[in-house]
Design an enzyme around this catalytic site. Structure first.
Site, PDB file in Angstrom:
ATOM      1  N   ARG A   1       0.834  -1.218   0.000  1.00  0.00           N
ATOM      2  CA  ARG A   1       0.000   0.000   0.000  1.00  0.00           C
ATOM      3  C   ARG A   1       0.866   1.265   0.000  1.00  0.00           C
ATOM      4  O   ARG A   1       0.530   2.244   0.671  1.00  0.00           O
ATOM      5  CB  ARG A   1      -0.939   0.031   1.208  1.00  0.00           C
TER       6      ARG A   1
ATOM      7  N   ARG B   1      -3.879   6.411   0.723  1.00  0.00           N
ATOM      8  CA  ARG B   1      -4.434   7.630   1.340  1.00  0.00           C
ATOM      9  C   ARG B   1      -3.461   8.437   2.191  1.00  0.00           C
ATOM     10  O   ARG B   1      -3.706   9.600   2.474  1.00  0.00           O
ATOM     11  CB  ARG B   1      -5.652   7.257   2.189  1.00  0.00           C
TER      12      ARG B   1
ATOM     13  N   ARG C   1      -7.994  11.030  -5.595  1.00  0.00           N
ATOM     14  CA  ARG C   1      -9.194  10.349  -5.101  1.00  0.00           C
ATOM     15  C   ARG C   1     -10.353  11.313  -4.871  1.00  0.00           C
ATOM     16  O   ARG C   1     -11.511  10.890  -4.826  1.00  0.00           O
ATOM     17  CB  ARG C   1      -8.877   9.570  -3.818  1.00  0.00           C
TER      18      ARG C   1
ATOM     19  N   ASP D   1      -6.671  -3.522  -7.566  1.00  0.00           N
ATOM     20  CA  ASP D   1      -7.178  -4.100  -6.327  1.00  0.00           C
ATOM     21  C   ASP D   1      -7.348  -5.599  -6.507  1.00  0.00           C
ATOM     22  O   ASP D   1      -7.559  -6.083  -7.618  1.00  0.00           O
ATOM     23  CB  ASP D   1      -8.507  -3.449  -5.901  1.00  0.00           C
TER      24      ASP D   1
ATOM     25  N   TYR E   1     -13.928 -13.249   0.443  1.00  0.00           N
ATOM     26  CA  TYR E   1     -14.624 -12.019   0.028  1.00  0.00           C
ATOM     27  C   TYR E   1     -15.883 -12.342  -0.753  1.00  0.00           C
ATOM     28  O   TYR E   1     -16.915 -11.682  -0.599  1.00  0.00           O
ATOM     29  CB  TYR E   1     -13.699 -11.117  -0.793  1.00  0.00           C
TER      30      TYR E   1
HETATM   31  O1  CP3 Z   1       0.064  -1.913  -2.410  1.00  0.00           O
HETATM   32  C1  CP3 Z   1      -0.216  -1.079  -3.270  1.00  0.00           C
HETATM   33  O2  CP3 Z   1       0.228   0.110  -3.244  1.00  0.00           O
HETATM   34  C2  CP3 Z   1      -1.015  -1.506  -4.486  1.00  0.00           C
HETATM   35  C3  CP3 Z   1      -2.415  -1.329  -4.472  1.00  0.00           C
HETATM   36  C4  CP3 Z   1      -3.357  -2.303  -3.774  1.00  0.00           C
HETATM   37  C5  CP3 Z   1      -4.674  -1.929  -3.429  1.00  0.00           C
HETATM   38  N1  CP3 Z   1      -5.315  -3.039  -2.942  1.00  0.00           N
HETATM   39  C6  CP3 Z   1      -5.273  -0.595  -3.597  1.00  0.00           C
HETATM   40  C7  CP3 Z   1      -6.308  -0.185  -2.630  1.00  0.00           C
HETATM   41  C8  CP3 Z   1      -3.201  -3.647  -3.442  1.00  0.00           C
HETATM   42  C9  CP3 Z   1      -1.979  -4.542  -3.571  1.00  0.00           C
HETATM   43  C10 CP3 Z   1      -4.451  -4.099  -2.914  1.00  0.00           C
HETATM   44  C11 CP3 Z   1      -4.705  -5.498  -2.494  1.00  0.00           C
HETATM   45  C12 CP3 Z   1      -5.870  -5.758  -1.648  1.00  0.00           C
HETATM   46  N2  CP3 Z   1      -7.139  -5.291  -1.813  1.00  0.00           N
HETATM   47  C13 CP3 Z   1      -5.876  -6.633  -0.558  1.00  0.00           C
HETATM   48  C14 CP3 Z   1      -4.709  -7.439  -0.068  1.00  0.00           C
HETATM   49  C15 CP3 Z   1      -3.808  -6.622   0.767  1.00  0.00           C
HETATM   50  C16 CP3 Z   1      -4.209  -6.519   2.196  1.00  0.00           C
HETATM   51  O3  CP3 Z   1      -4.368  -5.367   2.641  1.00  0.00           O
HETATM   52  O4  CP3 Z   1      -4.289  -7.539   2.857  1.00  0.00           O
HETATM   53  C17 CP3 Z   1      -7.169  -6.659  -0.028  1.00  0.00           C
HETATM   54  C18 CP3 Z   1      -7.643  -7.444   1.181  1.00  0.00           C
HETATM   55  C19 CP3 Z   1      -7.970  -5.818  -0.840  1.00  0.00           C
HETATM   56  C20 CP3 Z   1      -9.417  -5.523  -0.724  1.00  0.00           C
HETATM   57  C21 CP3 Z   1      -9.618  -4.139  -0.280  1.00  0.00           C
HETATM   58  N3  CP3 Z   1      -9.406  -3.035  -1.083  1.00  0.00           N
HETATM   59  C22 CP3 Z   1     -10.068  -3.694   0.988  1.00  0.00           C
HETATM   60  C23 CP3 Z   1     -10.375  -4.587   2.164  1.00  0.00           C
HETATM   61  C24 CP3 Z   1     -10.134  -2.295   0.927  1.00  0.00           C
HETATM   62  C25 CP3 Z   1     -10.681  -1.356   1.969  1.00  0.00           C
HETATM   63  C26 CP3 Z   1      -9.777  -1.196   3.121  1.00  0.00           C
HETATM   64  C27 CP3 Z   1      -9.147   0.152   3.094  1.00  0.00           C
HETATM   65  O5  CP3 Z   1      -7.919   0.239   3.341  1.00  0.00           O
HETATM   66  O6  CP3 Z   1      -9.863   1.124   2.830  1.00  0.00           O
HETATM   67  C28 CP3 Z   1      -9.680  -1.897  -0.348  1.00  0.00           C
HETATM   68  C29 CP3 Z   1      -9.534  -0.508  -0.846  1.00  0.00           C
HETATM   69  C30 CP3 Z   1      -8.196  -0.153  -1.410  1.00  0.00           C
HETATM   70  N4  CP3 Z   1      -7.470  -0.864  -2.315  1.00  0.00           N
HETATM   71  C31 CP3 Z   1      -7.495   1.038  -1.134  1.00  0.00           C
HETATM   72  C32 CP3 Z   1      -6.310   1.019  -1.885  1.00  0.00           C
HETATM   73  C33 CP3 Z   1      -5.223   2.065  -1.965  1.00  0.00           C
HETATM   74  C34 CP3 Z   1      -8.026   2.116  -0.178  1.00  0.00           C
HETATM   75  C35 CP3 Z   1      -7.891   3.468  -0.684  1.00  0.00           C
HETATM   76  C36 CP3 Z   1      -9.086   4.215  -1.141  1.00  0.00           C
HETATM   77  O7  CP3 Z   1     -10.237   3.964  -0.735  1.00  0.00           O
HETATM   78  O8  CP3 Z   1      -8.803   5.149  -1.887  1.00  0.00           O
END
Ligand code: CP3
Length: 341
Positions: free
Chosen positions: A23, A27, A36, A72, A149
């Site tokens: 990540r 944010r 965003r 994602d 999921y």
């Molecule tokens: O790592 C990186 O910089 C690459 C981008 C990336 C995102 N999601 C962007 C994202 C990666 C590698 C993921 C993988 C992902 N997505 C996982 C596995 C990693 C982990 O954290 O265990 C999972 C479980 C998801 C599913 C997911 N996407 C969830 C549960 C959420 C909400 C939680 C949160 O942090 O808000 C997301 C949203 C998400 N995916 C964001 C980002 C940058 C949040 C940012 C936003 O809302 O703008």
């Protein structure tokens, strides 16, 4: 090209410990928040120009040794027929979650080179833009985490629905995970063709399983993804959290690099999984929220325990938290590069 990250994946000597952050685009970065404010997460994932820009944001301002594709885990859900969106403050929400064996059988198969062509286009552009800089990591979800999921329909505290399905409908569970394994393996192969130089399999929630359940319900499907990638010769990283009890089983998937959270010291984990694997981790993401000297001391402890062994990739045990000051992330990357035993 700075190839320390790839060299560490292959257990080759490096001039400094490579570091990147899960990540690392997100944010906590002002540049990300500005984008965003105008586009949704799914808009960014679907638009190669925006996804390229976000992927490059951390590479431009933090001294990281790898870039990770901005996308994602759930992007493959849509072409499988699982409709989802991100709900503000709550995370992903699937409108038609899987609740029965019949739901498993209605899932569609798809060709990633067509249905997810926009992601592959993002990778092709990044491959050109990053050519003289750092390697690009692609990623996909492990079958257990994807199935969790798909069944829960969103985040869950205990994965009760997932486990109830797994225990009550084992044949349908294995069909579902087999479907995810085939889909994600093909998607990762397509990402590699398009130019990613390593792939990370996220099994974020595997740590919720006891060892016997991991072996029966998750391991065979993750292993089949790793096997399907063996002939392409690109390093495979396995990521999970809360996995101390199943770490040796995870190594049994055949992944080249094993992700480690912050709960177990790196030297002890390494002794258990064997020195023939690289390790990625294992700083607690919340340590970046504390004073800088305490964060550096925690990083030094990991680096001293890793003791310059081949195959250490410095990272956090999970993603960068949204409240993290950008300057802490920058200082940490520089500190890791400057560390000497
Ligand atoms: O790592 C990186 O910089 C690459 C981008 C990336 C995102 N999601 C962007 C994202 C990666 C590698 C993921 C993988 C992902 N997505 C996982 C596995 C990693 C982990 O954290 O265990 C999972 C479980 C998801 C599913 C997911 N996407 C969830 C549960 C959420 C909400 C939680 C949160 O942090 O808000 C997301 C949203 C998400 N995916 C964001 C980002 C940058 C949040 C940012 C936003 O809302 O703008």
């Amino acid at each position: 090209m700075n190839d320390r990250f790839l060299r560490a994946c292959r257990l080759e000597p490096v001039d400094a410990t490579p570091v990147w952050f899960m990540r690392q685009a997100g944010r906590y970065m002002p540049e990300y928040r500005a984008l965003r404010a105008r586009y949704s997460l799914l808009d960014i994932c679907a638009n190669p120009e925006l996804a390229v820009a976000v992927t490059l944001q951390p590479v431009d301002v933090i001294n990281v040794d790898a870039a990770i594709l901005f996308s994602d885990l759930l992007v493959p859900f849509a072409p499988m027929g699982l409709d989802f969106d991100f709900v503000k403050g709550e995370g992903p929400s699937v409108q038609n979650p899987i609740r029965s064996p019949a739901d498993v059988d209605r899932l569609r198969t798809f060709e990633p080179r067509q249905a997810l062509g926009h992601v592959l286009e993002t990778i092709r552009i990044l491959h050109r833009e990053l050519a003289d800089r750092v390697p690009l990591i692609g990623f996909g979800g492990a079958p257990f985490t994807m199935a969790a999921y798909a069944i829960e329909g969103g985040p869950s505290a205990n994965y009760a629905r997932t486990k109830a399905f797994m225990y009550s409908e084992p044949a349908a569970w294995h069909r579902l995970c087999g479907r995810f394994a085939a889909t994600i393996a093909e998607y990762l192969r397509a990402q590699i063709e398009a130019g990613v130089q390593a792939v990370q399999i996220f099994d974020s929630w595997a740590g919720s399983l006891g060892r016997a359940d991991y072996q029966e319900f998750a391991l065979p499907h993750t292993s089949s993804i790793v096997s399907a990638l063996k002939d392409v010769g690109v390093p495979v990283i396995h990521f999970g959290v809360g996995t101390a009890a199943i770490l040796c089983d995870i190594a049994g998937t055949g992944a080249d690099v094993i992700g480690l959270d912050w709960r177990e010291p790196i030297d002890e984990a390494w002794a258990r999984i064997g020195q023939d694997r690289a390790i990625q981790g294992n700083l607690d993401p919340t340590s970046l929220l504390g004073p800088r000297d305490r964060m550096f001391a925690a990083a030094d402890d990991i680096l001293r325990r890793a003791a310059g062994r081949r195959g250490h990739i410095f990272n956090l045990g999970h993603g960068v938290l949204p409240d993290t000051p950008l300057e802490q992330v920058q200082a940490l990357a520089d500190h890791v590069h400057g560390f000497r035993l």
